[in-house]
Design a protein around this motif. Structure first.
Motif, short mmCIF file in Angstrom:
data_model
loop_
_atom_site.label_atom_id
_atom_site.label_comp_id
_atom_site.label_asym_id
_atom_site.label_seq_id
_atom_site.Cartn_x
_atom_site.Cartn_y
_atom_site.Cartn_z
N PHE A 114 0.86 -1.19 0.00
CA PHE A 114 0.00 0.00 0.00
C PHE A 114 0.89 1.23 0.00
O PHE A 114 1.57 1.52 0.97
CB PHE A 114 -0.91 0.01 1.23
N LYS A 115 0.87 1.98 -1.10
CA LYS A 115 1.75 3.13 -1.24
C LYS A 115 1.19 4.38 -0.58
O LYS A 115 1.93 5.21 -0.07
CB LYS A 115 2.02 3.41 -2.73
N GLY A 116 -0.13 4.56 -0.64
CA GLY A 116 -0.74 5.73 -0.02
C GLY A 116 -0.65 7.01 -0.84
O GLY A 116 -0.69 8.12 -0.29
N GLU A 117 -0.56 6.86 -2.16
CA GLU A 117 -0.43 8.05 -3.01
C GLU A 117 -1.56 9.06 -2.83
O GLU A 117 -1.37 10.25 -3.01
CB GLU A 117 -0.38 7.64 -4.50
N ARG A 118 -2.74 8.56 -2.43
CA ARG A 118 -3.89 9.45 -2.32
C ARG A 118 -3.68 10.52 -1.24
O ARG A 118 -4.33 11.56 -1.27
CB ARG A 118 -5.14 8.64 -1.99
N PHE A 119 -2.78 10.26 -0.30
CA PHE A 119 -2.54 11.21 0.78
C PHE A 119 -1.39 12.18 0.49
O PHE A 119 -1.06 13.01 1.33
CB PHE A 119 -2.24 10.47 2.09
N VAL A 120 -0.80 12.03 -0.68
CA VAL A 120 0.33 12.87 -1.06
C VAL A 120 -0.15 13.94 -2.04
O VAL A 120 -0.82 13.64 -3.02
CB VAL A 120 1.46 12.02 -1.69
N SER A 121 0.19 15.19 -1.74
CA SER A 121 -0.24 16.30 -2.59
C SER A 121 0.71 17.47 -2.41
O SER A 121 1.18 17.74 -1.30
CB SER A 121 -1.67 16.73 -2.22
N GLU A 122 0.96 18.19 -3.49
CA GLU A 122 1.81 19.38 -3.39
C GLU A 122 1.15 20.46 -2.54
O GLU A 122 1.81 21.38 -2.05
CB GLU A 122 2.10 19.94 -4.78
N PHE A 123 -0.16 20.32 -2.32
CA PHE A 123 -0.90 21.31 -1.53
C PHE A 123 -1.07 20.89 -0.07
O PHE A 123 -1.51 21.67 0.75
CB PHE A 123 -2.28 21.56 -2.14
N GLY A 124 -0.74 19.62 0.25
CA GLY A 124 -0.98 19.10 1.60
C GLY A 124 0.30 19.03 2.41
O GLY A 124 1.38 19.41 1.95
N PRO A 125 0.22 18.50 3.64
CA PRO A 125 1.40 18.40 4.50
C PRO A 125 2.41 17.36 4.04
O PRO A 125 3.59 17.44 4.40
CB PRO A 125 0.82 18.02 5.87
N TYR A 126 1.97 16.37 3.24
CA TYR A 126 2.88 15.35 2.73
C TYR A 126 3.09 15.56 1.24
O TYR A 126 2.22 15.26 0.42
CB TYR A 126 2.32 13.95 3.01
N LYS A 127 4.27 16.06 0.92
CA LYS A 127 4.58 16.36 -0.49
C LYS A 127 5.09 15.13 -1.24
O LYS A 127 5.03 15.06 -2.46
CB LYS A 127 5.64 17.47 -0.57
N THR A 128 5.63 14.16 -0.48
CA THR A 128 6.18 12.94 -1.08
C THR A 128 5.75 11.74 -0.25
O THR A 128 5.32 11.87 0.91
CB THR A 128 7.72 12.98 -1.11
N LEU A 129 5.92 10.54 -0.81
CA LEU A 129 5.62 9.32 -0.06
C LEU A 129 6.58 9.18 1.13
O LEU A 129 6.19 8.63 2.17
CB LEU A 129 5.74 8.11 -0.99
N GLU A 130 7.80 9.70 0.97
CA GLU A 130 8.75 9.64 2.07
C GLU A 130 8.27 10.48 3.25
O GLU A 130 8.45 10.10 4.41
CB GLU A 130 10.14 10.13 1.61
N ASP A 131 7.62 11.61 2.96
CA ASP A 131 7.06 12.44 4.03
C ASP A 131 5.97 11.68 4.78
O ASP A 131 5.85 11.77 6.01
CB ASP A 131 6.44 13.72 3.46
N LEU A 132 5.16 10.94 4.03
CA LEU A 132 4.06 10.20 4.63
C LEU A 132 4.55 9.05 5.50
O LEU A 132 4.12 8.87 6.63
CB LEU A 132 3.12 9.67 3.52
N TRP A 133 5.46 8.26 4.95
CA TRP A 133 5.89 7.03 5.62
C TRP A 133 7.22 7.18 6.38
O TRP A 133 7.54 6.31 7.19
CB TRP A 133 6.06 5.90 4.62
N GLU A 134 7.97 8.25 6.10
CA GLU A 134 9.29 8.48 6.73
C GLU A 134 10.29 7.45 6.26
O GLU A 134 11.01 6.88 7.07
CB GLU A 134 9.16 8.46 8.25
#
Length: 319
Positions: free
Chosen positions: A299-319
């Motif tokens: 599960f990559k979680g791309e839906r939570f990544v956005s240039e407008f949101g707090p997570y700009k990259t998947l690395e930001d989301l998952w660390e």
């Protein structure tokens, strides 16, 4: 299978939890008239730990199955069933958490849940449809300190026996622990032999936080995930040498890492097969072989990544 044959772990809250859970979320979700008998069959088979979420849409049928199980004498009291549910992202904000758990309890027909988790380290705008592609105004900053304070209120009010997290990484858990009065009892993450989460497991062990594994078999056949577990030549070899199925080996591996697998099958034969994990062990050689399995996050979680949101990259989301 006798439910007492399933070992329990003690959470840092002091409450006990069966180490094998039964998952109730799937895409697409079957109708209630199919789900309720499946959940009752799981109770008959010996499962006593059920994992649901507001997002899944399975809270109400699970609650009805528990009520039927009580009526039929399959269980003597509500306390025999351990229920986990989760706070969805649209309610992950101060002022919304308590109404959300009360809504979940109403759907479940229960006075409390045994474990309540923040589903993702994400806040979404209220009213955003499930399963949608989120727009630039849909993903909002998460007030984790304020949200966790309300999770603690759920515990203090007796609405949740234990509280925890889902899909949080090391940095986000560390940040939360800096302000927490009640530490998370558990963190539920994608974990299987093809995504072993070793660093997270070591961190949680040090902090006294239990780890629960969703997608323990790699989400075979789902709209996401892979066959990295069920088609693994290494796991097939270990299964053959032990006279077990690949699924049994994959689940046993998780248990031997000290984690709790959340297994999902509405097929009665596989339900029973997945319970046969507690009278055998993997050898040191088997465990060493498992370390060689290529690692792959399903599960990559791309839906939570956005240039407008707090997570700009998947690395930001998952660390």
């Amino acid at each position: 299978m006798d439910p007492k044959a399933i070992p329990e772990v003690v959470l840092n809250s002091g409450h006990k939890m069966p180490i094998l859970g039964f998952g109730t979320g799937t895409v697409p979700l079957p109708p209630a008239h199919e789900l309720i008998p499946a959940f009752i069959e799981a109770i008959k088979s010996g499962y006593r730990h059920f994992d649901t979420a507001a997002y899944y849409g399975s809270e109400e049928p699970l609650g009805q199955a528990i009520a039927h199980a009580l009526e039929q004498g399959l269980i003597k009291s509500r306390s025999e069933i351990f229920v986990t549910t989760k706070l969805w992202c649209t309610d992950a904000h101060p002022g919304l958490v308590l109404p959300a758990i009360k809504s979940s309890l109403e759907r479940l027909g229960l006075e409390y849940v045994d474990l309540y988790l923040i589903h993702f380290p994400v806040r979404l705008r209220q009213g955003v449809p499930k399963g949608t592609k989120y727009g630039k105004d849909d993903i909002l900053p998460l007030d984790i300190k304020g949200t966790w304070e309300e999770m603690e209120q759920c515990s203090k009010l007796g609405l949740a026996k234990s509280i925890g997290l889902s899909n949080f990484g090391l940095k986000k858990i560390s940040e939360l622990l800096q302000n927490a009065t009640i530490p998370p009892a558990l963190v539920q993450v994608e974990m299987n032999a093809a995504w072993q989460q070793e660093n997270l497991r070591e961190f949680c062990k040090e902090k006294g936080i239990k780890v629960s594994a969703w997608s323990p078999l790699g989400a075979n056949g789902a709209v996401w995930g892979s066959l990295a577990v069920m088609d693994s030549p290494i796991l097939k070899d270990i299964a053959s040498s032990n006279g077990k199925s690949v699924a049994q080996v994959a689940l046993r591996w998780i248990i031997e890492q000290g984690a709790t697998p959340i297994v999902k099958s509405f097929n009665s034969v596989r339900m029973k097969e997945n319970l046969k994990l507690f009278d055998w062990e993997l050898s040191e050689g088997d465990l060493d072989k498992a370390k060689e399995i290529p690692q792959y996050r399903g599960f990559k979680g791309e839906r939570f990544v956005s240039e407008f949101g707090p997570y700009k990259t998947l690395e930001d989301l998952w660390e």
